[in-house]
Design a protein around this motif. Sequence first.
Motif, mmCIF file in Angstrom:
data_model
loop_
_atom_site.group_PDB
_atom_site.id
_atom_site.type_symbol
_atom_site.label_atom_id
_atom_site.label_comp_id
_atom_site.label_asym_id
_atom_site.label_seq_id
_atom_site.Cartn_x
_atom_site.Cartn_y
_atom_site.Cartn_z
ATOM 1 N N PRO A 93 0.803 -1.225 0.000
ATOM 2 C CA PRO A 93 0.000 0.000 0.000
ATOM 3 C C PRO A 93 0.832 1.269 0.000
ATOM 4 C CG PRO A 93 -0.035 -1.035 2.164
ATOM 5 C CD PRO A 93 0.640 -1.999 1.250
ATOM 6 N N GLN A 94 2.086 1.152 0.355
ATOM 7 C CA GLN A 94 3.035 2.252 0.310
ATOM 8 C C GLN A 94 4.417 1.634 0.108
ATOM 9 O OE1 GLN A 94 2.550 4.220 4.052
ATOM 10 N NE2 GLN A 94 2.665 2.324 5.210
ATOM 11 N N PRO A 95 5.427 2.419 -0.301
ATOM 12 C CA PRO A 95 6.746 1.825 -0.539
ATOM 13 C C PRO A 95 7.188 0.953 0.636
ATOM 14 C CG PRO A 95 6.730 4.086 -1.281
ATOM 15 C CD PRO A 95 5.406 3.861 -0.598
ATOM 16 N N PHE A 96 7.597 -0.266 0.301
ATOM 17 C CA PHE A 96 7.932 -1.266 1.316
ATOM 18 C C PHE A 96 9.437 -1.447 1.443
ATOM 19 C CE2 PHE A 96 8.615 -5.918 2.123
ATOM 20 C CZ PHE A 96 8.276 -5.904 3.470
ATOM 21 N N HIS A 97 10.090 -1.800 0.346
ATOM 22 C CA HIS A 97 11.548 -1.945 0.365
ATOM 23 C C HIS A 97 12.052 -1.781 -1.068
ATOM 24 C CE1 HIS A 97 15.331 -3.171 2.258
ATOM 25 N NE2 HIS A 97 15.605 -3.772 1.114
ATOM 26 N N VAL A 98 12.145 -0.533 -1.497
ATOM 27 C CA VAL A 98 12.608 -0.237 -2.859
ATOM 28 C C VAL A 98 14.128 -0.402 -2.898
ATOM 29 C CG1 VAL A 98 12.740 1.493 -4.669
ATOM 30 C CG2 VAL A 98 10.689 1.332 -3.235
ATOM 31 N N LEU A 99 14.585 -1.236 -3.833
ATOM 32 C CA LEU A 99 16.000 -1.554 -3.912
ATOM 33 C C LEU A 99 16.558 -1.163 -5.265
ATOM 34 C CD1 LEU A 99 18.266 -3.042 -2.255
ATOM 35 C CD2 LEU A 99 17.731 -5.050 -3.641
ATOM 36 N N PRO A 100 17.700 -0.457 -5.307
ATOM 37 C CA PRO A 100 18.342 -0.157 -6.589
ATOM 38 C C PRO A 100 19.062 -1.381 -7.137
ATOM 39 C CG PRO A 100 19.620 0.772 -4.796
ATOM 40 C CD PRO A 100 18.394 0.187 -4.177
ATOM 41 N N TYR A 101 19.068 -1.510 -8.478
ATOM 42 C CA TYR A 101 19.756 -2.589 -9.172
ATOM 43 C C TYR A 101 20.903 -1.983 -9.981
ATOM 44 C CZ TYR A 101 15.508 -5.465 -8.446
ATOM 45 O OH TYR A 101 14.455 -6.156 -7.913
ATOM 46 N N ALA A 102 22.027 -2.708 -10.030
ATOM 47 C CA ALA A 102 23.195 -2.203 -10.749
ATOM 48 C C ALA A 102 23.978 -3.383 -11.310
ATOM 49 C CB ALA A 102 24.069 -1.375 -9.814
ATOM 50 N N TYR A 103 25.111 -3.087 -11.957
ATOM 51 C CA TYR A 103 26.037 -4.112 -12.413
ATOM 52 C C TYR A 103 27.144 -4.264 -11.371
ATOM 53 C CZ TYR A 103 23.656 -3.415 -16.882
ATOM 54 O OH TYR A 103 22.709 -3.311 -17.866
ATOM 55 N N ALA A 104 27.675 -5.479 -11.255
ATOM 56 C CA ALA A 104 28.639 -5.769 -10.190
ATOM 57 C C ALA A 104 29.931 -6.338 -10.756
ATOM 58 C CB ALA A 104 28.036 -6.755 -9.192
ATOM 59 N N VAL A 105 31.037 -5.984 -10.112
ATOM 60 C CA VAL A 105 32.360 -6.541 -10.427
ATOM 61 C C VAL A 105 33.020 -6.888 -9.106
ATOM 62 C CG1 VAL A 105 32.558 -5.167 -12.531
ATOM 63 C CG2 VAL A 105 33.531 -4.300 -10.395
ATOM 64 N N LYS A 106 34.103 -7.655 -9.176
ATOM 65 C CA LYS A 106 34.828 -7.954 -7.942
ATOM 66 C C LYS A 106 35.724 -6.771 -7.588
ATOM 67 C CE LYS A 106 39.063 -10.323 -9.456
ATOM 68 N NZ LYS A 106 39.857 -11.562 -9.317
ATOM 69 N N PRO A 107 36.111 -6.624 -6.320
ATOM 70 C CA PRO A 107 36.990 -5.520 -5.922
ATOM 71 C C PRO A 107 38.382 -5.665 -6.521
ATOM 72 C CG PRO A 107 35.905 -6.537 -4.023
ATOM 73 C CD PRO A 107 35.681 -7.445 -5.182
ATOM 74 N N GLY A 108 39.109 -4.544 -6.555
ATOM 75 C CA GLY A 108 40.513 -4.594 -6.898
ATOM 76 C C GLY A 108 40.904 -4.013 -8.235
ATOM 77 N N ASP A 109 39.927 -3.522 -9.021
ATOM 78 C CA ASP A 109 40.272 -2.932 -10.315
ATOM 79 C C ASP A 109 39.365 -1.734 -10.564
ATOM 80 O OD1 ASP A 109 40.854 -2.281 -12.938
ATOM 81 O OD2 ASP A 109 41.161 -4.355 -13.538
ATOM 82 N N ALA A 110 39.808 -0.572 -10.056
ATOM 83 C CA ALA A 110 38.998 0.637 -10.182
ATOM 84 C C ALA A 110 38.828 1.064 -11.629
ATOM 85 C CB ALA A 110 39.622 1.768 -9.366
ATOM 86 N N ALA A 111 39.820 0.777 -12.480
ATOM 87 C CA ALA A 111 39.713 1.159 -13.887
ATOM 88 C C ALA A 111 38.612 0.367 -14.582
ATOM 89 C CB ALA A 111 41.049 0.941 -14.594
ATOM 90 N N TRP A 112 38.494 -0.906 -14.244
ATOM 91 C CA TRP A 112 37.429 -1.730 -14.838
ATOM 92 C C TRP A 112 36.066 -1.295 -14.326
ATOM 93 C CZ3 TRP A 112 35.990 -4.115 -18.803
ATOM 94 C CH2 TRP A 112 34.978 -5.087 -18.779
#
Length: 280
Positions: free
Chosen positions: A228-247
Motif C-alpha cells: 500500500p506504500q513503498p515497502f523496500h525499494v532496492l536499486p539494481y546495478a552491475y557488479a564486479v569484484k573488488p581490486g580494479d577501479a579502472a574496470w
Amino acid sequence: MRTHSFVERLRRTFIASAAALATAAAVMAGVALPAAAGANPVLERVRAAGTVRVCIWPDYYGISLRNPRTQQLVGLDIDLSAEFARDLGLKLQHVDSSFATLIADLQADRCDVAMFAVGMLPQRMERLRFSRPYLQSDIYAITTKGNRVVQRWEDIDKPGVAVAVQAGTFMEPVMAAALKQARLVRVTPPATRERELEAGRVDVFMTDFPYSRRLLDNGDWAALIAPPQPFHVLPYAYAVKPGDAAWLAQVDEFVGRIQRDGRLEAAARRHGLAPIVRLK
C-alpha cells in the motif's frame, strides 16, 4: 488497528536499512568513478582476450531469460550486455550464474562483470563493487486468484501463513527480518515459487517487478498484491569484484552513457520494464 500496526512496523524496519544502503551507495560511487593509478588486471585481461565475459541469471524474465524451447537469450540485460561489448570493441560471452552463486562466480573470475539486475544489498556491497543504479524495484506479493488466505498485503504476516521467497534473492533477508508471525519458506531449485504456490504448499510468494511480469504475462491464475506504500525499494546495478577501479569505471561510465543516450529507456520499453528504469 492491527493492519496499520503491521504496515507501520514494516516501514520502521526498513527505514534504517534504506538509509544505510543509500549511504553505502554514495560512498561506493565516490570511489568507483576515478580510475586507479595502479594495475588494472581485468581491463587488461579482457582487452588481451578480445572478449568480455558477462555473468547472467538465465531464468530472470525481462532481464536475462533463456527460452527453454529455442535456447535463445532475451531480456533487457541481454540487449545491454551486447551494447557494452560493442562500446568496448570486444566479443561477448555470456556465463550462467545466479544470485546464490554471484559473489563466488565474480571472485573466482568466472566472469568479468555481472549484468542481471543485481540488487545493491549491503552484504553484497561489502564483497563486490557496483556501478551506478539503472533500475529499482519494490517487493510485490503473488498469490492465486480467489485465494482465501491472502487477499491483501495486510494478510501476509499472520499466524499460519506460509510466505515463499527464492533462496539467494534480496527478498530472502528482507522478509526474514519483516515477518513476525508468518512462516518463511526458502525455495531452492529445482523447485519454483509458483509451483509451490499452485500446489498449495505456500500461500503467497514475494518477488520483484520483473518476475511479477513473467507470471502476469504468461498465466491467468496469478494475482498481484502491491504494497500500500513503498515497502523496500532496492536499486539494481552491475557488479564486479573488488581490486580494479579502472574496470569498475568502464562499467560505471557505460551505465551513464546508456542513461543519457536513450539506449536504457529503449531496451526497458522493449521488455516491459519502463516503470522501474532509473535515469540518474
